[in-house]
Motif scaffolding. Structure first.
Motif, PDB file in Angstrom:
ATOM      1  N   LEU A  31       0.861  -1.179   0.000  1.00 32.47           N
ATOM      2  CA  LEU A  31       0.000   0.000   0.000  1.00 32.47           C
ATOM      3  C   LEU A  31       0.900   1.233   0.000  1.00 32.47           C
ATOM      4  N   ARG A  32       0.678   2.144  -0.949  1.00 31.90           N
ATOM      5  CA  ARG A  32       1.434   3.395  -0.949  1.00 31.90           C
ATOM      6  C   ARG A  32       0.527   4.554  -0.549  1.00 31.90           C
ATOM      7  N   GLY A  33       1.100   5.634  -0.066  1.00 30.34           N
ATOM      8  CA  GLY A  33       0.306   6.818   0.281  1.00 30.34           C
ATOM      9  C   GLY A  33       1.204   7.796   1.011  1.00 30.34           C
ATOM     10  N   TYR A  88       3.364  13.028   4.146  1.00 25.52           N
ATOM     11  CA  TYR A  88       4.062  14.313   4.015  1.00 25.52           C
ATOM     12  C   TYR A  88       4.178  14.548   2.518  1.00 25.52           C
ATOM     13  N   LYS A  89       3.487  15.537   2.000  1.00 22.19           N
ATOM     14  CA  LYS A  89       3.414  15.703   0.548  1.00 22.19           C
ATOM     15  C   LYS A  89       4.262  16.879   0.054  1.00 22.19           C
ATOM     16  N   PRO A  90       5.087  16.638  -0.945  1.00 23.15           N
ATOM     17  CA  PRO A  90       5.887  17.728  -1.532  1.00 23.15           C
ATOM     18  C   PRO A  90       5.046  18.492  -2.553  1.00 23.15           C
ATOM     19  N   ILE A 144      10.723   3.393   2.952  1.00 15.63           N
ATOM     20  CA  ILE A 144      10.783   4.859   2.979  1.00 15.63           C
ATOM     21  C   ILE A 144      10.978   5.348   1.550  1.00 15.63           C
ATOM     22  N   GLN A 145      10.079   6.207   1.097  1.00 13.39           N
ATOM     23  CA  GLN A 145      10.214   6.778  -0.249  1.00 13.39           C
ATOM     24  C   GLN A 145      10.941   8.112  -0.169  1.00 13.39           C
ATOM     25  N   ILE A 146      11.923   8.278  -1.067  1.00 11.05           N
ATOM     26  CA  ILE A 146      12.525   9.608  -1.252  1.00 11.05           C
ATOM     27  C   ILE A 146      11.946  10.102  -2.558  1.00 11.05           C
ATOM     28  N   GLY A 147      11.247  11.216  -2.525  1.00 10.22           N
ATOM     29  CA  GLY A 147      10.571  11.717  -3.714  1.00 10.22           C
ATOM     30  C   GLY A 147      11.540  12.363  -4.690  1.00 10.22           C
ATOM     31  N   ALA A 148      11.035  12.560  -5.920  1.00 12.25           N
ATOM     32  CA  ALA A 148      11.858  13.132  -6.990  1.00 12.25           C
ATOM     33  C   ALA A 148      12.503  14.451  -6.557  1.00 12.25           C
ATOM     34  N   ARG A 149      11.725  15.274  -5.841  1.00 13.95           N
ATOM     35  CA  ARG A 149      12.224  16.602  -5.463  1.00 13.95           C
ATOM     36  C   ARG A 149      13.325  16.552  -4.415  1.00 13.95           C
ATOM     37  N   ASN A 150      13.465  15.426  -3.777  1.00 13.20           N
ATOM     38  CA  ASN A 150      14.506  15.302  -2.748  1.00 13.20           C
ATOM     39  C   ASN A 150      15.630  14.354  -3.136  1.00 13.20           C
ATOM     40  N   LEU A 161      14.057   5.073  -3.923  1.00 13.57           N
ATOM     41  CA  LEU A 161      14.651   6.358  -4.322  1.00 13.57           C
ATOM     42  C   LEU A 161      14.148   6.747  -5.700  1.00 13.57           C
ATOM     43  N   LYS A 162      13.304   7.766  -5.738  1.00 11.94           N
ATOM     44  CA  LYS A 162      12.758   8.209  -7.022  1.00 11.94           C
ATOM     45  C   LYS A 162      13.778   9.047  -7.782  1.00 11.94           C
ATOM     46  N   ARG A 163      13.669   9.006  -9.095  1.00 12.87           N
ATOM     47  CA  ARG A 163      14.579   9.779  -9.935  1.00 12.87           C
ATOM     48  C   ARG A 163      14.203  11.252  -9.895  1.00 12.87           C
ATOM     49  N   GLU A 180      11.978   4.870 -11.427  1.00 11.07           N
ATOM     50  CA  GLU A 180      11.819   5.781 -12.576  1.00 11.07           C
ATOM     51  C   GLU A 180      10.393   6.323 -12.540  1.00 11.07           C
ATOM     52  N   ARG A 181      10.263   7.655 -12.589  1.00  8.79           N
ATOM     53  CA  ARG A 181       8.937   8.286 -12.474  1.00  8.79           C
ATOM     54  C   ARG A 181       8.746   9.391 -13.506  1.00  8.79           C
ATOM     55  N   GLY A 182       9.577   9.342 -14.561  1.00 10.36           N
ATOM     56  CA  GLY A 182       9.456  10.352 -15.604  1.00 10.36           C
ATOM     57  C   GLY A 182      10.377  11.517 -15.352  1.00 10.36           C
ATOM     58  N   SER A 238       2.401   6.282 -13.207  1.00  7.72           N
ATOM     59  CA  SER A 238       1.382   7.286 -12.844  1.00  7.72           C
ATOM     60  C   SER A 238       1.948   8.702 -12.930  1.00  7.72           C
ATOM     61  N   HIS A 239       3.073   8.948 -12.231  1.00  9.67           N
ATOM     62  CA  HIS A 239       3.685  10.281 -12.309  1.00  9.67           C
ATOM     63  C   HIS A 239       4.394  10.458 -13.644  1.00  9.67           C
ATOM     64  N   GLY A 240       4.763   9.358 -14.279  1.00  5.86           N
ATOM     65  CA  GLY A 240       5.440   9.430 -15.573  1.00  5.86           C
ATOM     66  C   GLY A 240       4.569  10.052 -16.647  1.00  5.86           C
ATOM     67  N   ILE A 258       1.770   2.410  -8.526  1.00  4.34           N
ATOM     68  CA  ILE A 258       0.592   2.888  -9.244  1.00  4.34           C
ATOM     69  C   ILE A 258      -0.325   3.659  -8.291  1.00  4.34           C
ATOM     70  N   GLU A 259      -0.762   4.847  -8.723  1.00  4.09           N
ATOM     71  CA  GLU A 259      -1.717   5.588  -7.896  1.00  4.09           C
ATOM     72  C   GLU A 259      -3.146   5.138  -8.195  1.00  4.09           C
ATOM     73  N   VAL A 260      -3.856   4.815  -7.118  1.00  2.00           N
ATOM     74  CA  VAL A 260      -5.235   4.340  -7.231  1.00  2.00           C
ATOM     75  C   VAL A 260      -6.084   5.124  -6.232  1.00  2.00           C
TER      76      VAL A 260
HETATM   77  C1  PEP Z   1       4.334  10.616  -5.155  1.00  2.00           C
HETATM   78  O1  PEP Z   1       4.771   9.456  -5.221  1.00  2.00           O
HETATM   79  O2  PEP Z   1       3.174  10.897  -4.868  1.00  2.00           O
HETATM   80  C2  PEP Z   1       5.248  11.717  -5.555  1.00  2.00           C
HETATM   81  C3  PEP Z   1       5.121  12.933  -5.020  1.00  2.00           C
HETATM   82  O3  PEP Z   1       6.121  11.350  -6.477  1.00  2.00           O
HETATM   83  P1  PEP Z   1       7.358  12.135  -7.175  1.00  2.00           P
HETATM   84  O4  PEP Z   1       8.307  12.417  -6.079  1.00  2.00           O
HETATM   85  O5  PEP Z   1       7.864  11.107  -8.150  1.00  2.00           O
HETATM   86  O6  PEP Z   1       6.807  13.341  -7.850  1.00  2.00           O
END
Ligand code: PEP
Ligand code: MN
Length: 341
Positions: free
Chosen positions: A129-131, A134-136, A185-191, A210-212, A240-242, A275-277, A301-303
């Motif tokens: 489950l993803r979610g 803390y949203k960037p 732990i997800q590291i988002g693209a912006r970080n 670790l997102k690109r 890879e997220r685009g 999804s973000h791609g 995948i975002e659902v």
């Molecule tokens: C996310 O997974 O919702 C997200 C903010 O992704 P990204 O860092 O790839 O933009």
């Protein structure tokens, strides 16, 4: 000098001797004890080791070979480790034959909606489950996430469904709470290049997704993985997220060629987030199929049960029936490339 390969007959004493010599030069070690031989990865600035010193290591008892890795990233490189890394989270393996799917909303919005989504994705065959709690967000005036309350809802959903949880960290101050509640732990693209944050998660005992970065090269991305690994956390997966290009028909350009490129350069598992791609619901399933064909080890995948009302990324979120259909369609694609969904 980056890798010291010990011979089959090397004793514990031989290993200790080499480690002590390395530590004496201010270097750190990562020891991988394989079935055949033990390999010592040397961590730190190895460029200062002279050729004479290198020869001395080569001549030490138990040492078979001393190698240099030419890439700037060492621990992340295929040269350092030939076999694919498999990361096991709650019994689910990322990087093996089976392709786990991580699914859920962009953001944790409230307990009821999260539970409804978690149950749906679980019923459709998702493994995680993803979610985001803390949203960037691009704007400081939009929903920023529920914070620790959101983490609690994720943990509650895990308890009810058995799905391990993936969630994003933005600030090292939240690490303790995230480690307490989450499984990845997800590291988002912006970080991706927030190096202090990378070092902090490198000290944690949790797998990292670790997102690109939005405009990052594959090399920069692998250097970020190296930051995490240099602190001892080798459980890193690359997502890879685009990337940003001149194209405006899609939110980003999903660089699927990164998947086979990464497979050559690194042993780390590769996750693809279509999804973000693409940023548009209708384009998610075709790119998810293409990701599997390209060699992805997992999908993100975002659902959302009600994407029209979603607080973020509604346009790219699949409705449960879309997700169910996609999961069915992905199965034969996975089988065609020798994998399993
Ligand atoms: C996310 O997974 O919702 C997200 C903010 O992704 P990204 O860092 O790839 O933009
Ligand atoms: Mn999102």
């Amino acid at each position: 000098m980056d890798i010291i390969v010990l011979n089959r007959d090397a004793t514990e004493e031989d290993i200790r001797h080499v480690v002590k010599k390395l530590e004496g030069k201010g270097l750190r070690v990562h020891i991988s004890a394989g079935t055949e031989r033990t390999i010592i990865g040397v961590i730190g600035d190895t460029s200062k080791v002279t050729e004479e010193e290198e020869d001395a290591f080569r001549a030490a008892p138990g040492v078979e070979n001393v190698l240099r890795i030419l890439k700037p990233y060492k621990l992340a490189s295929r040269e350092f480790k030939k076999e694919n890394t498999e990361i096991s989270v709650g019994g689910i393996v990322i990087g093996g034959r089976k392709i786990p799917v991580m699914a859920g909303p962009c953001a944790v919005e409230n307990k009821t909606v999260l539970m409804a989504i978690a149950e749906k994705v679980k019923a459709c065959g998702a493994s995680f489950l993803r979610g985001g709690a803390y949203k960037p967000r691009t704007s400081p005036y939009t929903f920023q996430g529920l914070g620790e309350e959101g983490l609690k809802y994720l943990a509650h959903a895990r308890e009810k469904t058995g799905l391990p949880v993936v969630t994003e960290i933005m600030d090292p101050r939240d690490l303790e709470a995230i480690v307490k509640y989450a499984d990845i732990i997800q590291i988002g693209a912006r970080n991706m290049q927030n190096f202090r944050l990378l070092l902090e998660v490198g000290s944690a005992q949790k797998p990292v997704l670790l997102k690109r970065g939005l405009s990052s090269t594959i090399k920069e991305w692998l250097m970020s993985a190296e930051y995490i690994m240099s602190r001892g956390n080798h459980q890193v997966m690359l997502c890879e997220r685009g990337i940003r290009t001149f194209e405006t028909a899609t939110r980003n350009t999903l660089d699927l060629s990164a998947v086979p490129v990464l497979k050559q350069l690194t042993h780390l598992p590769v996750v693809v987030d279509p999804s973000h791609g693409v940023g548009k619901r209708d384009l998610v399933a075709p790119m998810a199929k293409a990701a599997i064909a390209a060699g992805a080890d997992a999908l993100l995948i975002e659902v959302h049960t009600n994407p029209e009302e979603a607080v973020s990324d509604g346009e790219q979120s699949l409705k449960p029936d879309h997700f169910e259909k996609m999961m069915k369609e992905l199965k034969p694609v996975a089988e065609a490339v020798g994998r399993k969904l």
